[in-house]
Motif scaffolding. Structure first.
Motif, PDB file in Angstrom:
ATOM      1  N   GLY A  31      46.565 106.075   9.928  1.00 35.59           N
ATOM      2  CA  GLY A  31      45.104 105.980   9.914  1.00 35.59           C
ATOM      3  C   GLY A  31      44.401 107.275   9.581  1.00 35.59           C
ATOM      4  O   GLY A  31      43.186 107.370   9.722  1.00 35.59           O
ATOM      5  N   THR A  32      45.124 108.301   9.149  1.00 31.40           N
ATOM      6  CA  THR A  32      44.486 109.546   8.715  1.00 31.40           C
ATOM      7  C   THR A  32      44.415 109.566   7.193  1.00 31.40           C
ATOM      8  O   THR A  32      45.431 109.352   6.532  1.00 31.40           O
ATOM      9  CB  THR A  32      45.300 110.767   9.210  1.00 31.40           C
ATOM     10  N   PRO A  33      43.254 109.831   6.613  1.00 31.24           N
ATOM     11  CA  PRO A  33      43.121 109.838   5.148  1.00 31.24           C
ATOM     12  C   PRO A  33      43.672 111.133   4.560  1.00 31.24           C
ATOM     13  O   PRO A  33      42.938 112.016   4.120  1.00 31.24           O
ATOM     14  CB  PRO A  33      41.612 109.715   4.944  1.00 31.24           C
ATOM     15  N   PHE A  34      44.976 111.195   4.567  1.00 32.97           N
ATOM     16  CA  PHE A  34      45.719 112.398   4.188  1.00 32.97           C
ATOM     17  C   PHE A  34      45.335 112.917   2.800  1.00 32.97           C
ATOM     18  O   PHE A  34      45.077 114.104   2.613  1.00 32.97           O
ATOM     19  CB  PHE A  34      47.207 112.043   4.248  1.00 32.97           C
ATOM     20  N   TYR A  75      42.875  96.612   7.964  1.00 39.35           N
ATOM     21  CA  TYR A  75      43.681  97.704   8.508  1.00 39.35           C
ATOM     22  C   TYR A  75      45.010  97.165   9.003  1.00 39.35           C
ATOM     23  O   TYR A  75      45.166  95.980   9.250  1.00 39.35           O
ATOM     24  CB  TYR A  75      42.936  98.376   9.669  1.00 39.35           C
ATOM     25  N   ARG A  76      45.936  98.100   9.171  1.00 37.86           N
ATOM     26  CA  ARG A  76      47.267  97.730   9.611  1.00 37.86           C
ATOM     27  C   ARG A  76      47.495  98.346  10.999  1.00 37.86           C
ATOM     28  O   ARG A  76      47.376  99.566  11.171  1.00 37.86           O
ATOM     29  CB  ARG A  76      48.270  98.313   8.607  1.00 37.86           C
ATOM     30  N   GLY A  77      47.773  97.517  12.006  1.00 43.16           N
ATOM     31  CA  GLY A  77      48.116  97.996  13.350  1.00 43.16           C
ATOM     32  C   GLY A  77      47.103  98.973  13.916  1.00 43.16           C
ATOM     33  O   GLY A  77      45.884  98.801  13.777  1.00 43.16           O
ATOM     34  N   THR A  78      47.618 100.045  14.519  1.00 39.89           N
ATOM     35  CA  THR A  78      46.747 101.041  15.161  1.00 39.89           C
ATOM     36  C   THR A  78      46.143 102.027  14.161  1.00 39.89           C
ATOM     37  O   THR A  78      45.519 103.008  14.552  1.00 39.89           O
ATOM     38  CB  THR A  78      47.519 101.817  16.246  1.00 39.89           C
ATOM     39  N   GLN A  79      46.323 101.749  12.880  1.00 44.44           N
ATOM     40  CA  GLN A  79      45.667 102.531  11.830  1.00 44.44           C
ATOM     41  C   GLN A  79      44.139 102.487  11.970  1.00 44.44           C
ATOM     42  O   GLN A  79      43.436 103.377  11.526  1.00 44.44           O
ATOM     43  CB  GLN A  79      46.072 101.918  10.489  1.00 44.44           C
ATOM     44  N   ARG A  80      43.641 101.457  12.617  1.00 46.67           N
ATOM     45  CA  ARG A  80      42.203 101.205  12.661  1.00 46.67           C
ATOM     46  C   ARG A  80      41.427 102.315  13.382  1.00 46.67           C
ATOM     47  O   ARG A  80      40.458 102.851  12.847  1.00 46.67           O
ATOM     48  CB  ARG A  80      42.000  99.876  13.411  1.00 46.67           C
ATOM     49  N   ASP A 131      51.989 103.075  12.059  1.00 51.53           N
ATOM     50  CA  ASP A 131      50.789 102.304  12.389  1.00 51.53           C
ATOM     51  C   ASP A 131      50.963 101.456  13.650  1.00 51.53           C
ATOM     52  O   ASP A 131      50.254 100.462  13.847  1.00 51.53           O
ATOM     53  CB  ASP A 131      50.389 101.417  11.210  1.00 51.53           C
ATOM     54  N   LEU A 132      51.922 101.847  14.496  1.00 50.01           N
ATOM     55  CA  LEU A 132      52.052 101.181  15.791  1.00 50.01           C
ATOM     56  C   LEU A 132      52.439 102.240  16.824  1.00 50.01           C
ATOM     57  O   LEU A 132      53.603 102.416  17.162  1.00 50.01           O
ATOM     58  CB  LEU A 132      53.083 100.042  15.729  1.00 50.01           C
ATOM     59  N   VAL A 133      51.416 102.955  17.286  1.00 51.65           N
ATOM     60  CA  VAL A 133      51.642 104.073  18.212  1.00 51.65           C
ATOM     61  C   VAL A 133      50.710 103.945  19.415  1.00 51.65           C
ATOM     62  O   VAL A 133      49.689 103.265  19.364  1.00 51.65           O
ATOM     63  CB  VAL A 133      51.393 105.449  17.523  1.00 51.65           C
ATOM     64  N   ASN A 134      51.114 104.627  20.511  1.00 51.69           N
ATOM     65  CA  ASN A 134      50.241 104.675  21.690  1.00 51.69           C
ATOM     66  C   ASN A 134      49.421 105.963  21.664  1.00 51.69           C
ATOM     67  O   ASN A 134      49.502 106.748  20.713  1.00 51.69           O
ATOM     68  CB  ASN A 134      51.059 104.520  22.981  1.00 51.69           C
TER      69      ASN A 134
END
Lengths: 246, 225
Positions: free
Chosen positions: A31-34, A178-183, B71-74
């Protein structure tokens, strides 16, 4: 209407000195715009105000070139963050040294207040009251008012000139999923900037994203750039990135 | 030296505070260990600040190649595993869950906790800097705040003090203190000593605690299972 740009350099070329920039970011590279960050480093705008969860280089898990490169390149004047310092005392980040020397100004906030101030900025809410931070260092200089017996702080909205966001897919209208915790901070930052630039894995035709799945409606997104495979993708991350892509 | 509980034992004791269906946010350190001791058959729903609810255990070193997904982290940046029923959301929703009082229990680490239940845990000791992160929102707004800590610092100084000497995370927020020698409830701005580690006396625990402890009439030995 064309929101799709071919290069990251083109996407950030008009960022002026003194701009306020929100950058999607959390504990790791997801989720960081590298690529947008690297392009801004090459572009060289200075005296920037960065609004992000960290000030880069926090050393929590994987070491990679996040927005710490903007501090290393001395492009930042002020940072607004909730987690600005490296977790490792022996490996302080560039931001930490610059904050302690007074070169960079820090506004530290509770993460929920940071998120809500950004949300408010995008939603046309000038300010709001929240109990978080009362009787702590966060209270300094803020109005305190009691609601239902509980003291609260007045917190003002945050807005930006640019938001750099990372998403999974965009369609040509600028709709993002978004994908997973990328949000994390990305969808709210997209709403709070005059110009939102999205870095995505893939750009598809309008109609290819199910409308029900869209998280960031396209009106919040002005520019989109697709990530082309880059063998230099975040240093030390190649393995996990390959894992992720199967 | 008397034997103190291990970090795992502290986590085991805290796991007994969880309940079926509880929405729980675990901080870094001992708190993270709590998830390993949830009783079989109990469903605990984990929340992480970066926008996930109902995810599974942390990916182990052996599983890394197979399961690690950036994209799946705590909130500690650790890879976690997916579970059926898991969901994702953005940061403003994530903190609406915290600030709106929807998190049942948070377990946090601590530098100092005062007799009124003031919590201080965000400044790095000796560095003059600190990270607030999501801890302040959790301490102010979770329904129940449990702190997990060694009873004293590495130099043997009390971590349970009359008044915190370092910047506060939140005033009067702690409900329960679980240490390596005792379980103490914060009640009406007093510290109620409820459980002792095996072999420890009230006087010995008091000697390591700055403020006066009130001894519960139901004082007992810590039970881990």
């Amino acid at each position: 209407m064309n929101k799709v740009l071919q290069t990251f350099d083109e996407a950030v070329k008009d960022v002026p000195d003194g701009a306020v920039i929100m950058i999607g970011n959390f504990a790791g590279p997801g989720g960081t715009p590298f690529y947008l960050i690297q392009a801004l480093r090459r572009q060289g705008a200075r005296n920037l105000t960065i609004i992000a969860n960290t000030a880069g280089g926090i050393g929590l898990t994987l070491d990679y070139d996040d927005h710490r490169v903007l501090f290393e390149n001395k492009q930042v004047r002020k940072v607004i963050a909730s987690f600005p310092f490296s977790t490792s005392a022996s490996r302080p980040s560039a931001a930490e040294k610059q904050i302690l020397s007074g070169e960079v100004e820090l506004e530290i906030l509770p993460q929920g207040t940071l998120a809500e101030r950004i949300r408010a900025g995008g939603a046309g809410i000038a300010a709001f009251y929240t109990p978080t931070g009362v009787s702590t260092v966060i209270e300094k200089g803020k109005e305190v008012r009691v609601f239902d017996g509980r003291p609260c702080l007045l917190e003002r909205a945050l807005k930006a000139d640019y938001a750099f966001v990372r998403a999974f897919k965009a369609d040509s209208m600028g709709n993002l999923v978004y994908r997973g915790t990328q949000r994390q901070f990305n969808p709210i930052m997209a709403t709070a900037a005059r110009t939102t630039i999205a870095e995505v894995d893939e750009i598809v035709e309008a109609g290819e994203l199910p409308p029900e799945s869209v998280v960031t409606p396209g009106l919040f997104v002005q520019r989109i750039v697709e990530v082309k495979e880059d063998p230099g993708f975040p240093r030390n991350l190649k393995r996990s990135f390959q894992v992720r892509r199967g | 030296m008397k034997e103190r509980l291990s970090r795992e034992a502290i986590a085991m004791r805290i796991a007994k505070e969880l309940f079926d269906g509880a929405v729980v946010n675990l901080g870094i350190g001992i708190p993270t260990l709590v998830s390993s001791f949830v009783p079989e058959g109990m469903t605990v729903i984990y929340h992480t600040e970066n926008g996930a609810l109902g995810f599974g255990p942390v990916v182990t070193a052996e599983e890394m190649k197979e399961k690690a997904d950036i994209d799946l982290v705590n909130a500690s940046g650790q890879y976690v595993t997916p579970l059926p029923g898991m969901c994702f959301f953005h940061h403003a929703d994530s903190f609406a869950m915290i600030r709106g009082g929807h998190i049942d229990i948070t377990v946090l680490g601590v530098l100092e906790v005062s007799e009124k239940g003031d919590l201080a845990n965000w400044m790095f000791p000796g560095r003059g800097v600190g990270n607030i992160g999501g801890g302040m929102d959790l301490a102010f707004n979770a329904r129940k705040v449990i702190v997990a800590t060694e009873h004293t610092t590495k130099d043997g100084k009390p971590k349970i003090v009359k008044a915190c000497s370092v910047p506060l995370t939140a005033p009067e927020c702690v409900d329960l203190i679980v240490t390596d020698v005792a379980v103490i409830e914060v009640k009406d701005q007093r510290l109620l000593l409820k459980e002792l580690a095996p072999g420890w006396s009230v006087a010995e625990v008091q000697a390591l605690t700055e403020p006066a402890l009130t001894v519960s009439p139901d004082l007992k030995e810590i039970e881990l299972l």
